[in-house]
Enzyme design. Structure first.
Site, PDB file in Angstrom:
ATOM      1  N   CYS A 297      -5.727  -3.037   2.249  1.00 44.88           N
ATOM      2  CA  CYS A 297      -5.650  -3.043   3.710  1.00 44.88           C
ATOM      3  C   CYS A 297      -7.003  -3.060   4.422  1.00 44.88           C
ATOM      4  O   CYS A 297      -7.566  -4.116   4.656  1.00 44.88           O
ATOM      5  CB  CYS A 297      -4.806  -1.866   4.195  1.00 44.88           C
ATOM      6  SG  CYS A 297      -4.128  -2.116   5.866  1.00 44.88           S
TER       7      CYS A 297
ATOM      8  N   LYS B 188      -8.899   2.664  -2.167  1.00 47.11           N
ATOM      9  CA  LYS B 188      -9.327   1.996  -0.948  1.00 47.11           C
ATOM     10  C   LYS B 188     -10.797   2.320  -0.677  1.00 47.11           C
ATOM     11  O   LYS B 188     -11.216   3.472  -0.712  1.00 47.11           O
ATOM     12  CB  LYS B 188      -8.449   2.505   0.203  1.00 47.11           C
ATOM     13  CG  LYS B 188      -8.443   1.682   1.465  1.00 47.11           C
ATOM     14  CD  LYS B 188      -7.406   2.309   2.407  1.00 47.11           C
ATOM     15  CE  LYS B 188      -7.032   1.423   3.546  1.00 47.11           C
ATOM     16  NZ  LYS B 188      -5.911   2.040   4.332  1.00 47.11           N
TER      17      LYS B 188
ATOM     18  N   GLU C 131       0.826  -1.204   0.000  1.00 44.17           N
ATOM     19  CA  GLU C 131       0.000   0.000   0.000  1.00 44.17           C
ATOM     20  C   GLU C 131       0.867   1.264   0.000  1.00 44.17           C
ATOM     21  O   GLU C 131       1.790   1.401   0.793  1.00 44.17           O
ATOM     22  CB  GLU C 131      -0.881  -0.035   1.252  1.00 44.17           C
ATOM     23  CG  GLU C 131      -1.754   1.169   1.501  1.00 44.17           C
ATOM     24  CD  GLU C 131      -2.556   1.029   2.790  1.00 44.17           C
ATOM     25  OE1 GLU C 131      -3.439   1.877   3.029  1.00 44.17           O
ATOM     26  OE2 GLU C 131      -2.309   0.077   3.562  1.00 44.17           O
TER      27      GLU C 131
END
Length: 584
Positions: A162, A126, A44
């Site tokens: 994540c 995300k 990330e």
């Protein structure tokens, strides 16, 4: 069943250093290609480093990240790596989000991209944005609204970032709905004690929910107070571990996977949580069958003390190196805190780059001076003695201080000495305070709190003793000299600012104090709950009062490595001016 060789690059990056991070990505991509990888992944926001904090709100930095991504794609192709799909995290901005009150300026996004044949062929952001602990992603980013799916060699690979795994819903069930054969999540998940067990169970659960093999690629290294421990994990659709990478170690972890073929009638349109499937096809046909050579390994787990110690070493090393320092300076008292900090520093940057100074006063015991010298002998760090008594006498002759003011003067003289040597010689000063002392304010502003970094800031005193014992034991098991003198571990802790002083003159016994602090600081328990847990009401009231009135001191303490779920800093944000007191 199609085969795919997946390369997970568990690496470190530096916030803001786009050029260096780009070089690292190119180097590890080349290594992945040499290992025969068919799909390469990086963590990330690896291109920008993580977390970028308010840099995300600076349009010049966002545009620099986007430009660096395009340049990276072109460079990979120019160096003969263009046929290899590469998944990389970076900072982007939304092209469609409309400005509105409460939304971060410029609509930045924590994003991932797929690079292939010199182009950015797929981007995504995300979906779940964490807003707890050290995370402020609602402040910085707008969420993504797609379910990205990459078809490579006949396998559909769903992509996530994540928190998309840590939160229920979103891309995990969407990956099942999209009938993906592999769920690949890129992560920058900070280290905390015992998080490795939590992380493993999470990935197992999400793989079962997604109904496919799941790869969790994590970052390693350090950034300010955060440490990233790696520990990348791959599990199959039933939650069984296929491979697990080492902790606190950079590397390229390559494994061959047998994965289900992409469905010819794979779903399109909108799926779970309103996510729109965005599918990019790179190669429809499966690879010719080949004998799997890399079936994955399971790296040995570190025991609890070694894990925490390793985190502290990695955090300190990263802070020193990434801020351009070559050496560190420590005030050596012969006590347990400065001794552990010295051992950590020698392990982090090498004893040849560690400078220790003994600064005795008329109250310093002979055994403490001897213990400091013995530590230096055992570790091989640079060592000198500068007595503060002449300076102390000069101040006392001018001011006539008594009591606490006299005690604190000694500490402040030592702090001044350390900063003067730091300025003169270019070392970074390490502050030796522990979490117990910071919690109750048992430290001197502009004295023992001076420094640029506090390596054991998030370590309770009982843990300081335990790690010192572990470090000595580990050295003995390797046939090395234990770095910390036994006397520094066994003698009663003391600031030695007045005759016969010991810490228990002012504080409860550390095992009791730390148990109360763990409930109050780390778990946010109120006074009544702590008393109900078996602690004396008067002691609880006194301890909590010390914690509450020391907030102004903690705000002025340097940053330090976070190893607990709630460290002093971004994790725990309380007002300095605060009339609320817990009633015990």
């Amino acid at each position: 069943m199609p085969q795919l060789r997946l390369a997970l690059n568990q690496i470190d990056s530096t916030v803001g250093d786009l050029a260096s991070n780009t070089e690292s990505i190119v180097r590890w991509t080349r290594h992945s290609a040499e290992q025969g990888a068919h799909l390469v992944a990086f963590p990330e926001m690896v291109l920008t480093g993580y977390p970028v904090e308010d840099l995300a709100l600076r349009s010049s930095f966002v545009e620099a990240s986007r430009a660096a991504l395009r340049s990276l794609a072109a460079r990979l192709a120019g160096e003969g790596l263009g046929e290899l799909p590469v998944v990389v995290g970076y900072l982007d901005r939304s092209e469609t989000a409309q400005p509105k009150y409460g939304q971060p300026a410029g609509s930045p996004q924590n994003a991932g991209a797929v690079l292939h044949r010199g182009e950015v062929v797929l981007t995504y952001a995300k979906h779940h944005l964490p807003n707890y602990g050290v995370f402020d992603e609602f402040r910085y980013f707008v969420p993504g609204d797609t379910m990205p799916v990459l078809r490579v060699h006949g396998v559909d690979v769903a992509l996530a970032i994540c928190e998309d795994l840590w939160q229920d819903g979103g891309r995990v069930p969407a990956a099942r709905s999209a009938r993906a054969g592999l769920l690949l999540s890129i992560n920058a998940s900070p280290y905390e004690r015992n998080k490795d067990d939590t992380r493993l169970e999470l990935v197992r659960k999400r793989a079962q929910e997604a109904g496919c093999t799941t790869a969790y690629l994590a970052m390693t290294g350090g950034q300010d107070e955060l440490v990233f421990d790696g520990d990348s994990i791959v599990v199959d659709r039933d939650g069984e571990v296929v491979a697990r990478a080492p902790q606190f170690s950079e590397g390229c972890f390559v494994l061959d996977l047998d994965l289900p073929a992409a469905a010819p009638d794979a779903p399109t349109g909108t799926v779970d949580d309103g996510l729109r499937i965005e599918r990019v096809v790179l190669s429809e046909e499966p690879l010719p069958a080949y004998p799997p050579e890399l079936t994955g390994t399971y790296a040995d787990r570190l025991d609890d003390d070694e894990e925490v110690y390793s985190a502290l070493v990695v955090g300190l090393r990263a802070y020193v190196a990434k801020n351009g320092f070559r050496s560190v300076l420590i005030g050596l008292s012969g006590g347990i805190d400065s001794s552990l900090v010295a051992a950590l520093a020698c392990d982090a940057v090498g004893a040849e780059n560690v400078y220790g100074v003994s600064m005795p006063s008329k109250y310093s015991s002979e055994h403490s001076k001897d213990d400091a010298a013995e530590l230096a002998r055992r570790t091989g760090l640079h060592y000198r003695t500068v007595a503060i008594e002449p300076m102390f006498d000069a101040y006392m002759g001018s001011l006539g201080l008594t009591g606490l003011a006299e005690e604190n003067l000694q500490s402040r003289l030592r702090g001044t000495l350390l900063m003067a040597i730091s300025n003169q010689e270019g070392h970074i000063v390490l502050a030796p305070g522990n979490k117990s002392e910071l919690a109750v304010g048992y430290s001197t502003l502009y004295g023992d709190s001076v420094g640029a970094y506090g390596p054991i800031k998030d370590l309770y005193k009982t843990s300081v003793f335990r790690l010192a014992e572990w470090r000595n034991r580990a050295a003995a098991e390797r046939g090395q000299t234990p770095p910390i003198p036994e006397n520094s571990i066994t003698k009663p802790p003391s600031a030695e600012l007045r005759p016969g002083q010991v810490d228990t003159d002012s504080l409860p016994d550390y095992p009791v104090l730390d148990a109360i602090l763990e409930l109050y600081v780390d778990r946010d328990r109120g006074a009544d709950e702590i008393v109900a847990a078996g602690f004396d009401r008067e002691l609880v009231a006194r301890t909590l009062r010390m914690v509450d009135t020391a907030e102004y001191k903690r705000r002025q303490y340097p940053p330090g490595t976070k190893i607990s779920p709630k460290g002093f800093g971004k994790d725990r944000r309380l007002p300095i001016t605060n009339g609320w007191r817990e009633k015990a």
